[in-house]
Design a protein around this motif. Structure first.
Motif, PDB file in Angstrom:
ATOM      1  N   VAL A  26       0.866  -1.194   0.000  1.00 34.87           N
ATOM      2  CA  VAL A  26       0.000   0.000   0.000  1.00 34.87           C
ATOM      3  C   VAL A  26       0.900   1.241   0.000  1.00 34.87           C
ATOM      4  CG1 VAL A  26      -2.048  -1.060   1.008  1.00 34.87           C
ATOM      5  CG2 VAL A  26      -0.227  -0.252   2.520  1.00 34.87           C
ATOM      6  N   PRO A  27       1.683   1.429  -1.061  1.00 34.41           N
ATOM      7  CA  PRO A  27       2.705   2.480  -1.057  1.00 34.41           C
ATOM      8  C   PRO A  27       2.145   3.891  -0.974  1.00 34.41           C
ATOM      9  CG  PRO A  27       2.453   1.556  -3.259  1.00 34.41           C
ATOM     10  CD  PRO A  27       1.684   0.670  -2.326  1.00 34.41           C
ATOM     11  N   ASP A  28       0.907   4.084  -1.393  1.00 37.76           N
ATOM     12  CA  ASP A  28       0.327   5.428  -1.376  1.00 37.76           C
ATOM     13  C   ASP A  28      -0.452   5.726  -0.101  1.00 37.76           C
ATOM     14  OD1 ASP A  28       1.331   5.945  -3.942  1.00 37.76           O
ATOM     15  OD2 ASP A  28      -0.419   5.016  -4.894  1.00 37.76           O
ATOM     16  N   ALA A  29      -0.545   4.754   0.781  1.00 37.77           N
ATOM     17  CA  ALA A  29      -1.297   4.938   2.027  1.00 37.77           C
ATOM     18  C   ALA A  29      -0.441   5.733   3.014  1.00 37.77           C
ATOM     19  CB  ALA A  29      -1.681   3.594   2.619  1.00 37.77           C
ATOM     20  N   GLN A  30      -0.870   6.934   3.325  1.00 43.28           N
ATOM     21  CA  GLN A  30      -0.103   7.789   4.217  1.00 43.28           C
ATOM     22  C   GLN A  30      -0.517   7.657   5.687  1.00 43.28           C
ATOM     23  OE1 GLN A  30       2.684   9.601   3.401  1.00 43.28           O
ATOM     24  NE2 GLN A  30       2.381   8.351   1.567  1.00 43.28           N
ATOM     25  N   THR A  31      -1.756   7.225   5.939  1.00 44.30           N
ATOM     26  CA  THR A  31      -2.218   7.034   7.307  1.00 44.30           C
ATOM     27  C   THR A  31      -2.640   5.584   7.483  1.00 44.30           C
ATOM     28  OG1 THR A  31      -3.006   9.312   7.454  1.00 44.30           O
ATOM     29  CG2 THR A  31      -3.819   7.765   9.102  1.00 44.30           C
ATOM     30  N   ILE A  32      -2.007   4.905   8.439  1.00 43.84           N
ATOM     31  CA  ILE A  32      -2.229   3.489   8.698  1.00 43.84           C
ATOM     32  C   ILE A  32      -2.925   3.346  10.052  1.00 43.84           C
ATOM     33  CG2 ILE A  32      -1.122   1.224   8.907  1.00 43.84           C
ATOM     34  CD1 ILE A  32      -0.671   2.664   6.178  1.00 43.84           C
ATOM     35  N   LEU A  33      -3.918   2.464  10.123  1.00 37.61           N
ATOM     36  CA  LEU A  33      -4.643   2.199  11.364  1.00 37.61           C
ATOM     37  C   LEU A  33      -4.489   0.744  11.756  1.00 37.61           C
ATOM     38  CD1 LEU A  33      -6.835   2.728  13.598  1.00 37.61           C
ATOM     39  CD2 LEU A  33      -8.544   2.213  11.836  1.00 37.61           C
ATOM     40  N   ASP A  34      -4.199   0.505  13.034  1.00 44.12           N
ATOM     41  CA  ASP A  34      -4.212  -0.851  13.591  1.00 44.12           C
ATOM     42  C   ASP A  34      -5.123  -0.859  14.808  1.00 44.12           C
ATOM     43  OD1 ASP A  34      -3.835  -3.357  14.594  1.00 44.12           O
ATOM     44  OD2 ASP A  34      -1.642  -3.308  14.539  1.00 44.12           O
ATOM     45  N   PRO A  35      -6.345  -1.416  14.698  1.00 48.02           N
ATOM     46  CA  PRO A  35      -7.282  -1.417  15.826  1.00 48.02           C
ATOM     47  C   PRO A  35      -6.946  -2.428  16.914  1.00 48.02           C
ATOM     48  CG  PRO A  35      -8.424  -1.629  13.701  1.00 48.02           C
ATOM     49  CD  PRO A  35      -6.978  -1.900  13.478  1.00 48.02           C
TER      50      PRO A  35
END
Length: 215
Positions: free
Chosen positions: A160-169
């Protein structure tokens, strides 16, 4: 809901993701490793032949007693535009069909632990395999009984190279956040166990400081 801890470009919540997810804006990607419901949240200490510690003792806290239900899994998926969910084979009733599976082969077969692990993704990619010996994790002195290697989570982020904000619930000890810090992405983490939340804060802070030193 508790006030989040802000560490650079990481925002960390201590609490139940059921309560916190509805308060968050949609992110670019959810990358997470939910409980598999195998009851392995506790772990006895084990030692190497040379007398050094291999695995730390972890008290049984009950968080691995059951898998997240369908309603929670749908909330997790809805929280991001793209998703990577480790243990996807345990949640098959609640995940859409996908061609884009990821496989972690642990480099050893026939042990009591699994030979590898599967991650379901929402990505339209061929199945990909990461050969990473389980000893890579032991070299990190894992502080959570189901902790993933940092290298494995960095590999996940490469899809996901363009994903700037990552969430881990289901943040646990914060490895997804550490990987995000290494790649200078923004990160949001949620963890309900105070013990592991504190560990995640420390590890992510260390990763932030290391990144600043490298920069």
């Amino acid at each position: 809901m508790n006030t989040p801890v802000i560490i650079g470009n990481a925002t960390l919540y201590l609490g139940d993701c059921r309560e916190i997810l509805p308060t968050l804006p949609k992110v670019d990607a959810v990358i997470t490793d939910p409980p598999y419901g195998l009851g392995i949240d506790g772990q006895k200490e084990s030692m190497r032949r040379d007398g050094s510690q291999l695995r730390k003792h972890h008290e049984k806290l009950g968080w691995d007693g059951a898998i997240p239900d369908g309603e929670l899994m749908q909330a997790v998926l809805a929280a991001g535009t793209q998703q990577i969910v480790w243990g996807g084979n345990y949640f098959s009733d609640d995940l859409p069909s996908s061609r884009g599976w990821l496989v972690w082969f642990k480099g050893q077969t026939g042990l009591t632990m699994s030979d590898g692990e599967l991650a379901w993704t929402s990505l339209s990619i061929p199945l990909r395999v990461k050969n990473l010996h389980r000893t890579h994790l032991w070299q990190e002195s894992p502080e959570h009984p189901t902790q993933k290697p940092t290298e494995l989570m960095i590999w996940c982020l490469s899809f996901v190279p363009d994903a700037q904000t990552i969430l881990d619930p289901f943040m646990g000890s914060g490895t997804t956040g550490v990987a995000a810090m290494n790649l200078q992405r923004s990160f949001i983490g949620i963890e309900r166990e105070p013990k592991y939340f504190d560990i995640a804060c420390r590890r992510i802070d260390d990763a932030q400081r290391q990144g600043r030193l490298i920069a």
